[in-house]
Write an enzyme that holds these catalytic residues in place. Structure first.
Site, PDB file in Angstrom:
ATOM      1  N   LYS A  52       7.071  -3.636  11.141  1.00 18.88           N
ATOM      2  CA  LYS A  52       6.811  -4.186   9.805  1.00 18.88           C
ATOM      3  C   LYS A  52       7.967  -3.851   8.864  1.00 18.88           C
ATOM      4  O   LYS A  52       8.411  -4.693   8.084  1.00 18.88           O
ATOM      5  CB  LYS A  52       5.494  -3.608   9.242  1.00 18.88           C
ATOM      6  CG  LYS A  52       4.267  -4.215   9.890  1.00 18.88           C
ATOM      7  CD  LYS A  52       2.993  -3.423   9.622  1.00 18.88           C
ATOM      8  CE  LYS A  52       1.870  -3.947  10.507  1.00 18.88           C
ATOM      9  NZ  LYS A  52       0.702  -3.068  10.577  1.00 18.88           N
ATOM     10  N   GLN A  96      -2.491   1.749   7.809  1.00 16.24           N
ATOM     11  CA  GLN A  96      -2.360   1.484   9.246  1.00 16.24           C
ATOM     12  C   GLN A  96      -3.531   2.131   9.996  1.00 16.24           C
ATOM     13  O   GLN A  96      -3.810   3.313   9.834  1.00 16.24           O
ATOM     14  CB  GLN A  96      -1.013   2.052   9.736  1.00 16.24           C
ATOM     15  CG  GLN A  96      -0.718   1.770  11.184  1.00 16.24           C
ATOM     16  CD  GLN A  96      -0.507   0.285  11.477  1.00 16.24           C
ATOM     17  OE1 GLN A  96       0.179  -0.417  10.747  1.00 16.24           O
ATOM     18  NE2 GLN A  96      -1.105  -0.190  12.549  1.00 16.24           N
ATOM     19  N   ASP A 119      -3.762  -6.911   3.750  1.00 11.22           N
ATOM     20  CA  ASP A 119      -4.346  -7.014   5.093  1.00 11.22           C
ATOM     21  C   ASP A 119      -5.652  -7.821   5.068  1.00 11.22           C
ATOM     22  O   ASP A 119      -6.176  -8.175   6.122  1.00 11.22           O
ATOM     23  CB  ASP A 119      -4.647  -5.608   5.640  1.00 11.22           C
ATOM     24  CG  ASP A 119      -3.733  -5.245   6.800  1.00 11.22           C
ATOM     25  OD1 ASP A 119      -3.098  -6.160   7.357  1.00 11.22           O
ATOM     26  OD2 ASP A 119      -3.670  -4.056   7.152  1.00 11.22           O
TER      27      ASP A 119
END
Ligand code: NAP
Length: 287
Positions: A52, A96, A119
């Site tokens: 990322k 994460q 997200d």
């Protein structure tokens, strides 16, 4: 032989457009920035976060990484998220997963401001997705829709069969497919005679995390197969949830692993960060 749905190539093309978009934002004084939080050590997560960061770097999005210790408490994690929520220069916050088992991931996702939830895991954003409202769509389902659309594979009126009902892939994907007017069947670990369902699919999407679970006899000739799984086989090589070698002989389209859904997931994360930066800077952008 099936046509390969090349997510790697498509993501590259998308990144070229994103680079241009970020250059234009910067000309207007908007500098998109993503904050990524990782709690504890996890080698797979480290690779995902590195990827990322690389893509952010390539397209000009600032990337801030926050590494918290394994023994971090819920209070400390929420404190960091709250601080990031309040920082004007941060447009997107990503936690994460997985996080250590003593922490509550749903509580942490809920703490992220829905306006920075790139997200798409906040209950408010999931709710908006269900209502068909504009929102941040979770990156993997978003990437799957994009890949189908870019290859002109019709979703409307088609029978989409999804294997897996996780909160991060299967469930938002159900909604994405319904919003695109598909007829949707969902299978999970308690589904009996799974092949009866998979054989009915025009589009089969597999997200269960079991190497080569879907075999040739489970799919219909001419079906489109999207493989979300990322696993390691006995030789330690990356493989998906479907038996690619056999299924490509009968499917009309198929995604490879690696190089299919994975790169599209990151590309859609970048789209969400850019969208968030635009939303938060409407004044600068004269919108
Ligand atoms: P997860 O949270 O472990 O969920 C797995 C789902 O599969 C569950 O709904 C489970 O059913 C179902 N399942 C497990 N065994 C099954 C079986 N034998 N038959 C039918 N259904 C079964 O996994 P996830 O986070 O969704 O991830 C799935 C896979 O996608 C993993 O390999 C992961 O690494 C990969 N992934 C890839 C990307 C990408 O960008 N390419 C992104 C995210 C995840 P129950 O609900 O009944 O337990």
């Amino acid at each position: 032989m099936a046509i390969l749905l090349d997510g790697k190539e498509l993501a590259k093309k998308i990144r070229e457009n994103q680079k241009e978009e970020v250059i234009n934002l910067k000309k207007n004084g908007v500098f998109p920035k993503l904050a990524v939080i990782m709690v504890g050590k996890n080698s797979a997560s480290e690779i995902y976060v590195r990827n990322k960061s690389k893509v952010c770097n390539e397209i000009g999005i600032d990337f801030n990484e926050y590494l918290l210790e394994e023994k971090t408490t819920m209070k400390e994690l929420k404190k960091l998220i709250t601080t990031l929520n309040e920082k004007n220069d941060i447009n997107g916050i990503l936690l994460q997963s997985p996080i250590p088992s003593g922490l509550n991931i749903n509580e942490a996702f809920e703490c992220i401001s829905p306006t920075k939830d790139v997200d798409g895991f906040h209950p408010e954003n999931i709710g908006k997705l269900c209502l068909g409202q504009d929102t941040f769509v979770s990156c993997t389902p978003y990437g799957i829709v994009k890949i189908l659309e870019e290859y002109n594979i019709q979703i409307k009126g088609k029978h989409v069969v999804i294997l897996g009902r996780s909160n991060i892939v299967g469930k938002p994907l159900i909604q994405c497919m319904l919003n695109k007017d598909a007829t949707v069947t969902v299978c999970h670990s308690k589904t009996t005679e799974i092949e009866k369902h998979t054989k009915m699919a025009d589009i089969l999407i597999v997200a269960i995390g079991k190497p080569n679970f879907v075999t040739k006899d489970m799919v219909r000739q001419g079906c489109t197969v999207i493989d979300v799984g990322i696993n390691r086989n006995q030789d330690g090589k990356i493989c998906g949830d479907v038996d690619f070698k056999e299924i490509e002989k009968v499917a009309s389209y198929i995604t490879p692993v690696p190089g299919g859904v994975g790169p599209m997931t990151i590309a859609m994360l970048m789209n969400n960060v850019i969208k968030s930066a635009k939303n938060q800077n409407k004044k600068n952008l004269g919108a």
